[in-house]
Scaffold this motif. Structure first.
Motif, PDB file in Angstrom:
ATOM      1  N   SER A 247      26.735   3.491 -28.116  1.00 56.59           N
ATOM      2  CA  SER A 247      27.182   3.805 -29.479  1.00 56.59           C
ATOM      3  C   SER A 247      28.562   4.446 -29.475  1.00 56.59           C
ATOM      4  O   SER A 247      29.044   4.952 -28.454  1.00 56.59           O
ATOM      5  CB  SER A 247      26.183   4.708 -30.203  1.00 56.59           C
ATOM      6  OG  SER A 247      26.071   5.972 -29.577  1.00 56.59           O
ATOM      7  N   THR A 248      29.217   4.409 -30.628  1.00 62.57           N
ATOM      8  CA  THR A 248      30.564   4.947 -30.800  1.00 62.57           C
ATOM      9  C   THR A 248      30.579   5.941 -31.958  1.00 62.57           C
ATOM     10  O   THR A 248      29.629   6.020 -32.744  1.00 62.57           O
ATOM     11  CB  THR A 248      31.566   3.826 -31.110  1.00 62.57           C
ATOM     12  OG1 THR A 248      31.219   3.236 -32.380  1.00 62.57           O
ATOM     13  CG2 THR A 248      31.562   2.750 -30.033  1.00 62.57           C
ATOM     14  N   MET A 249      31.663   6.694 -32.047  1.00 68.59           N
ATOM     15  CA  MET A 249      31.901   7.573 -33.194  1.00 68.59           C
ATOM     16  C   MET A 249      33.309   7.312 -33.693  1.00 68.59           C
ATOM     17  O   MET A 249      34.262   7.290 -32.905  1.00 68.59           O
ATOM     18  CB  MET A 249      31.748   9.044 -32.797  1.00 68.59           C
ATOM     19  CG  MET A 249      32.117  10.043 -33.895  1.00 68.59           C
ATOM     20  SD  MET A 249      31.115   9.896 -35.408  1.00 68.59           S
ATOM     21  CE  MET A 249      29.525  10.480 -34.833  1.00 68.59           C
ATOM     22  N   THR A 250      33.439   7.102 -35.004  1.00 71.36           N
ATOM     23  CA  THR A 250      34.747   6.942 -35.632  1.00 71.36           C
ATOM     24  C   THR A 250      34.878   7.968 -36.745  1.00 71.36           C
ATOM     25  O   THR A 250      34.069   7.976 -37.683  1.00 71.36           O
ATOM     26  CB  THR A 250      34.923   5.530 -36.213  1.00 71.36           C
ATOM     27  OG1 THR A 250      34.653   4.553 -35.209  1.00 71.36           O
ATOM     28  CG2 THR A 250      36.350   5.336 -36.729  1.00 71.36           C
ATOM     29  N   ASN A 251      35.856   8.854 -36.623  1.00 74.53           N
ATOM     30  CA  ASN A 251      36.195   9.809 -37.683  1.00 74.53           C
ATOM     31  C   ASN A 251      37.509   9.339 -38.286  1.00 74.53           C
ATOM     32  O   ASN A 251      38.538   9.313 -37.597  1.00 74.53           O
ATOM     33  CB  ASN A 251      36.335  11.221 -37.121  1.00 74.53           C
ATOM     34  CG  ASN A 251      34.999  11.857 -36.774  1.00 74.53           C
ATOM     35  OD1 ASN A 251      33.993  11.173 -36.657  1.00 74.53           O
ATOM     36  ND2 ASN A 251      34.995  13.166 -36.613  1.00 74.53           N
ATOM     37  N   ALA A 252      37.475   8.959 -39.550  1.00 75.52           N
ATOM     38  CA  ALA A 252      38.634   8.284 -40.129  1.00 75.52           C
ATOM     39  C   ALA A 252      38.551   8.298 -41.646  1.00 75.52           C
ATOM     40  O   ALA A 252      37.537   8.689 -42.237  1.00 75.52           O
ATOM     41  CB  ALA A 252      38.696   6.840 -39.620  1.00 75.52           C
ATOM     42  N   THR A 253      39.625   7.826 -42.261  1.00 76.22           N
ATOM     43  CA  THR A 253      39.714   7.737 -43.720  1.00 76.22           C
ATOM     44  C   THR A 253      39.287   6.346 -44.178  1.00 76.22           C
ATOM     45  O   THR A 253      39.650   5.340 -43.564  1.00 76.22           O
ATOM     46  CB  THR A 253      41.153   8.018 -44.182  1.00 76.22           C
ATOM     47  OG1 THR A 253      41.512   9.349 -43.778  1.00 76.22           O
ATOM     48  CG2 THR A 253      41.282   7.907 -45.694  1.00 76.22           C
ATOM     49  N   VAL A 254      38.526   6.296 -45.260  1.00 75.18           N
ATOM     50  CA  VAL A 254      38.124   5.017 -45.843  1.00 75.18           C
ATOM     51  C   VAL A 254      39.329   4.443 -46.592  1.00 75.18           C
ATOM     52  O   VAL A 254      39.687   4.914 -47.671  1.00 75.18           O
ATOM     53  CB  VAL A 254      36.932   5.186 -46.794  1.00 75.18           C
ATOM     54  CG1 VAL A 254      36.550   3.839 -47.418  1.00 75.18           C
ATOM     55  CG2 VAL A 254      35.739   5.794 -46.066  1.00 75.18           C
ATOM     56  N   ALA A 255      39.968   3.426 -46.000  1.00 74.85           N
ATOM     57  CA  ALA A 255      41.135   2.810 -46.637  1.00 74.85           C
ATOM     58  C   ALA A 255      40.707   1.819 -47.709  1.00 74.85           C
ATOM     59  O   ALA A 255      41.338   1.733 -48.768  1.00 74.85           O
ATOM     60  CB  ALA A 255      41.994   2.103 -45.583  1.00 74.85           C
ATOM     61  N   ASP A 256      39.653   1.059 -47.419  1.00 71.29           N
ATOM     62  CA  ASP A 256      39.128   0.069 -48.381  1.00 71.29           C
ATOM     63  C   ASP A 256      37.626   0.005 -48.209  1.00 71.29           C
ATOM     64  O   ASP A 256      37.088   0.249 -47.115  1.00 71.29           O
ATOM     65  CB  ASP A 256      39.708  -1.334 -48.118  1.00 71.29           C
ATOM     66  CG  ASP A 256      41.209  -1.391 -48.316  1.00 71.29           C
ATOM     67  OD1 ASP A 256      41.663  -1.110 -49.435  1.00 71.29           O
ATOM     68  OD2 ASP A 256      41.907  -1.700 -47.335  1.00 71.29           O
TER      69      ASP A 256
END
Length: 210
Positions: free
Chosen positions: A124-133
């Motif tokens: 599994s992975t983790m992505t911490n980011a902004t929802v662009a679309d």
């Protein structure tokens, strides 16, 4: 059986979860490790947790141990511009399939930004980011959402099925820390002693999904 975590176990577990070689300087402080489980016992100085593998772990509870409450929200609460963290599984088409989504409070925007391995499940992975679309998920995931997430240096497309836990968090109190409570504990070896740094807890049996 009550056990204590050795410095080697703490250091190795987080390095393996990150997919990195188990190689560290003897002088380096062990990295934090995540313990997911249920509170067995707690008092002013000790936190005892049974992890998801059944092992019972005893941790020092420092006076400044942080407590956060995690609670469920709706899939529709994920909006364009939201800063989120999502544990996910990589898919053959290059997308990520969410296992859970945390919508960060605005004050926590930018926390842990990026994409990395995670230890919720193997691979599994983790992505911490902004929802662009965001848009409707493909027909194969009817009722879900598809998110384009952007972070410094990259972006990921994440498909969120409709039954995936979506949560947020707020400052918690010691009233959450009772036997039977489901918790995620960030722990670290300090002065040779396994120590709880932060506890994220659910209320009324709700389990942190991260």
């Amino acid at each position: 059986m009550l056990v204590r975590i050795s410095p080697v176990l703490l250091a190795s577990a987080v390095l393996l979860a990150a997919g990195a070689p188990v190689l560290a300087s003897a002088q380096a402080a062990p990295d934090p490790v995540r313990i997911r489980g249920t509170i067995v016992r707690i008092d002013a100085r000790t936190l005892v947790v049974q992890d998801r593998g059944g092992e019972v772990v005893s941790l020092v509870r420092p006076a400044d141990m942080a407590v956060s409450e995690v609670y469920p929200i709706k899939l529709s609460d994920i909006r364009q511009g939201s800063f989120i963290g999502t544990a996910a599984m990589p898919q053959a088409d290059g997308t990520q399939k969410a296992l859970e989504v945390v919508v960060f409070p605005e004050a926590a925007r930018g926390t842990g930004e990026g994409h990395r391995p995670w230890d919720l499940l193997p691979q599994s992975t983790m992505t911490n980011a902004t929802v662009a679309d965001l848009a409707a998920a493909p027909k194969s995931v009817r009722g879900g959402q598809q998110l384009r997430l952007t972070y410094k240096g990259g972006e990921k497309t994440v498909v969120v099925p409709p039954d995936v836990p979506v949560v947020t968090f707020r400052p918690g109190t010691d009233s959450l820390l009772v036997p039977g409570a489901k918790v995620l504990v960030n722990a670290q070896e300090k002065d040779g002693v396994p120590t709880a740094l932060r506890v994220t807890a659910g209320r009324n049996g709700f389990a942190p999904p991260m």
